[in-house]
Design a protein around this motif. Structure first.
Motif, PDB file in Angstrom:
ATOM      1  N   ALA A 189       0.836  -1.202   0.000  1.00  0.00           N
ATOM      2  CA  ALA A 189       0.000   0.000   0.000  1.00  0.00           C
ATOM      3  C   ALA A 189       0.872   1.254   0.000  1.00  0.00           C
ATOM      4  N   ALA A 190       1.989   1.209   0.720  1.00  0.00           N
ATOM      5  CA  ALA A 190       2.908   2.358   0.746  1.00  0.00           C
ATOM      6  C   ALA A 190       3.542   2.581  -0.626  1.00  0.00           C
ATOM      7  N   GLU A 191       3.737   1.513  -1.383  1.00  0.00           N
ATOM      8  CA  GLU A 191       4.359   1.613  -2.705  1.00  0.00           C
ATOM      9  C   GLU A 191       3.397   2.131  -3.777  1.00  0.00           C
ATOM     10  N   LEU A 192       2.100   2.177  -3.482  1.00  0.00           N
ATOM     11  CA  LEU A 192       1.123   2.630  -4.475  1.00  0.00           C
ATOM     12  C   LEU A 192       1.388   4.067  -4.939  1.00  0.00           C
ATOM     13  N   LYS A 193       2.031   4.866  -4.102  1.00  0.00           N
ATOM     14  CA  LYS A 193       2.286   6.265  -4.457  1.00  0.00           C
ATOM     15  C   LYS A 193       3.359   6.409  -5.532  1.00  0.00           C
ATOM     16  N   PHE A 194       4.094   5.331  -5.795  1.00  0.00           N
ATOM     17  CA  PHE A 194       5.173   5.400  -6.770  1.00  0.00           C
ATOM     18  C   PHE A 194       4.646   5.086  -8.167  1.00  0.00           C
ATOM     19  N   ASN A 195       5.160   5.801  -9.132  1.00  0.00           N
ATOM     20  CA  ASN A 195       4.892   5.541 -10.552  1.00  0.00           C
ATOM     21  C   ASN A 195       3.408   5.604 -10.921  1.00  0.00           C
ATOM     22  N   ILE A 196       2.659   6.469 -10.270  1.00  0.00           N
ATOM     23  CA  ILE A 196       1.251   6.643 -10.646  1.00  0.00           C
ATOM     24  C   ILE A 196       1.231   7.185 -12.078  1.00  0.00           C
ATOM     25  N   PRO A 197       0.422   6.610 -12.959  1.00  0.00           N
ATOM     26  CA  PRO A 197       0.350   7.136 -14.330  1.00  0.00           C
ATOM     27  C   PRO A 197       0.047   8.634 -14.324  1.00  0.00           C
ATOM     28  N   TYR A 198       0.659   9.361 -15.243  1.00  0.00           N
ATOM     29  CA  TYR A 198       0.581  10.828 -15.263  1.00  0.00           C
ATOM     30  C   TYR A 198      -0.856  11.334 -15.180  1.00  0.00           C
ATOM     31  N   GLU A 199      -1.738  10.733 -15.943  1.00  0.00           N
ATOM     32  CA  GLU A 199      -3.141  11.181 -15.994  1.00  0.00           C
ATOM     33  C   GLU A 199      -3.818  11.093 -14.624  1.00  0.00           C
ATOM     34  N   PHE A 200      -3.345  10.161 -13.783  1.00  0.00           N
ATOM     35  CA  PHE A 200      -3.983   9.942 -12.477  1.00  0.00           C
ATOM     36  C   PHE A 200      -3.175  10.503 -11.305  1.00  0.00           C
ATOM     37  N   ASN A 201      -2.056  11.126 -11.595  1.00  0.00           N
ATOM     38  CA  ASN A 201      -1.208  11.656 -10.525  1.00  0.00           C
ATOM     39  C   ASN A 201      -1.769  12.996 -10.060  1.00  0.00           C
ATOM     40  N   LYS A 202      -2.882  12.909  -9.363  1.00  0.00           N
ATOM     41  CA  LYS A 202      -3.622  14.085  -8.916  1.00  0.00           C
ATOM     42  C   LYS A 202      -3.857  13.988  -7.404  1.00  0.00           C
ATOM     43  N   PRO A 203      -4.090  15.127  -6.757  1.00  0.00           N
ATOM     44  CA  PRO A 203      -4.274  15.113  -5.295  1.00  0.00           C
ATOM     45  C   PRO A 203      -5.397  14.178  -4.824  1.00  0.00           C
ATOM     46  N   GLN A 204      -6.495  14.110  -5.583  1.00  0.00           N
ATOM     47  CA  GLN A 204      -7.610  13.262  -5.144  1.00  0.00           C
ATOM     48  C   GLN A 204      -7.248  11.777  -5.174  1.00  0.00           C
ATOM     49  N   ILE A 205      -6.352  11.379  -6.067  1.00  0.00           N
ATOM     50  CA  ILE A 205      -5.895   9.986  -6.115  1.00  0.00           C
ATOM     51  C   ILE A 205      -4.889   9.738  -4.996  1.00  0.00           C
ATOM     52  N   ILE A 206      -3.944  10.647  -4.852  1.00  0.00           N
ATOM     53  CA  ILE A 206      -2.904  10.496  -3.824  1.00  0.00           C
ATOM     54  C   ILE A 206      -3.520  10.463  -2.433  1.00  0.00           C
ATOM     55  N   SER A 207      -4.526  11.293  -2.188  1.00  0.00           N
ATOM     56  CA  SER A 207      -5.158  11.301  -0.863  1.00  0.00           C
ATOM     57  C   SER A 207      -5.897   9.990  -0.595  1.00  0.00           C
ATOM     58  N   ARG A 208      -6.537   9.421  -1.611  1.00  0.00           N
ATOM     59  CA  ARG A 208      -7.224   8.137  -1.424  1.00  0.00           C
ATOM     60  C   ARG A 208      -6.227   7.005  -1.186  1.00  0.00           C
ATOM     61  N   ILE A 209      -5.097   7.061  -1.863  1.00  0.00           N
ATOM     62  CA  ILE A 209      -4.054   6.065  -1.628  1.00  0.00           C
ATOM     63  C   ILE A 209      -3.540   6.180  -0.193  1.00  0.00           C
ATOM     64  N   SER A 210      -3.385   7.416   0.286  1.00  0.00           N
ATOM     65  CA  SER A 210      -2.924   7.621   1.668  1.00  0.00           C
ATOM     66  C   SER A 210      -3.902   7.047   2.680  1.00  0.00           C
ATOM     67  N   VAL A 211      -5.192   7.183   2.407  1.00  0.00           N
ATOM     68  CA  VAL A 211      -6.203   6.628   3.317  1.00  0.00           C
ATOM     69  C   VAL A 211      -6.132   5.100   3.324  1.00  0.00           C
ATOM     70  N   ILE A 212      -5.987   4.503   2.144  1.00  0.00           N
ATOM     71  CA  ILE A 212      -5.846   3.037   2.054  1.00  0.00           C
ATOM     72  C   ILE A 212      -4.627   2.592   2.842  1.00  0.00           C
ATOM     73  N   GLU A 213      -3.525   3.295   2.648  1.00  0.00           N
ATOM     74  CA  GLU A 213      -2.285   2.965   3.351  1.00  0.00           C
ATOM     75  C   GLU A 213      -2.476   3.044   4.868  1.00  0.00           C
ATOM     76  N   THR A 214      -3.145   4.086   5.327  1.00  0.00           N
ATOM     77  CA  THR A 214      -3.383   4.259   6.763  1.00  0.00           C
ATOM     78  C   THR A 214      -4.247   3.139   7.319  1.00  0.00           C
ATOM     79  N   LYS A 215      -5.308   2.786   6.607  1.00  0.00           N
ATOM     80  CA  LYS A 215      -6.208   1.715   7.081  1.00  0.00           C
ATOM     81  C   LYS A 215      -5.477   0.375   7.150  1.00  0.00           C
TER      82      LYS A 215
END
Length: 199
Positions: free
Chosen positions: A97-123
């Motif tokens: 889950a921590a590695e999900l933040k790496f190499n996000i495709p350019y089109e999806f490298n947006k704050p709303q995606i990064i914040s959701r990944i952070s929530v998944i990682e925290t849970k």
């Protein structure tokens, strides 16, 4: 003679007390084994991650996002044998889950995606913490699993929303209007601030 009988009495008391301690230890071990079995059964029943398939268009755009594919592969493999297997799986999921933040495709490298990944990682880190404590908090682990499912669905819906919005045709001149309205690109005020003096 009295001395020998006294020695025999002491030895017999020691033997009986050792046997009692062994019985108590055996009873405690049986209780602990039953408790671990109940915890294992609770976690085993609840350990269900329902990852829904993505829209084919979105799937095509994230096929090269190896961290996402690795995460999905790991989360879809359920441990089977022991509570230790669940503990190891939780640690691995936390890492993935921590590695999900790496190499996000350019089109999806947006704050709303990064914040959701952070929530998944925290849970997932929270679940890993509760399952790896000396006194396993199975109720909290069980509570975290549907929350993780919900956050993964939220991330998938956001990925689909980004693709859906990108497919909406733009009107002529719309990019220019958006650029004009962008306040971060405004020309800074070139006049120095006025200094007031009290006379």
């Amino acid at each position: 003679m009295k001395f020998q009988s006294l020695v025999l009495l002491i030895i017999s008391l020691l033997l009986f007390s050792c046997q009692d301690e062994n019985k108590i230890r055996l009873i405690e071990q049986q209780k602990e084994a039953k408790k671990k079995e109940v915890i294992f059964n609770n976690i085993n029943r609840a350990w269900v991650f329902n990852i829904r398939p993505l829209d084919p268009t979105v799937q095509g755009k994230i096929n090269n996002w190896m961290e996402w594919r690795s995460f999905l592969t790991e989360i879809n493999q359920k441990p089977k044998s022991t509570i230790g297997a669940f503990q190891k799986k939780a640690k691995v999921l936390s890492k993935k889950a921590a590695e999900l933040k790496f190499n996000i495709p350019y089109e999806f490298n947006k704050p709303q995606i990064i914040s959701r990944i952070s929530v998944i990682e925290t849970k997932i880190k929270s679940m890993s913490l509760f399952i790896n404590l000396n006194q396993i908090q199975d109720a909290k682990v069980v509570k975290n699993i549907p929350e993780i499912n919900q956050e993964i669905v939220s991330l998938q819906l956001q990925l689909e929303e980004i693709v859906r919005r990108s497919q909406i045709p733009r009107e002529a001149g719309e990019p220019d209007r958006i650029q004009i309205l962008d306040t971060t690109r405004a020309i800074p005020n070139s006049m120095p601030p006025k200094k007031f003096s009290i006379e």
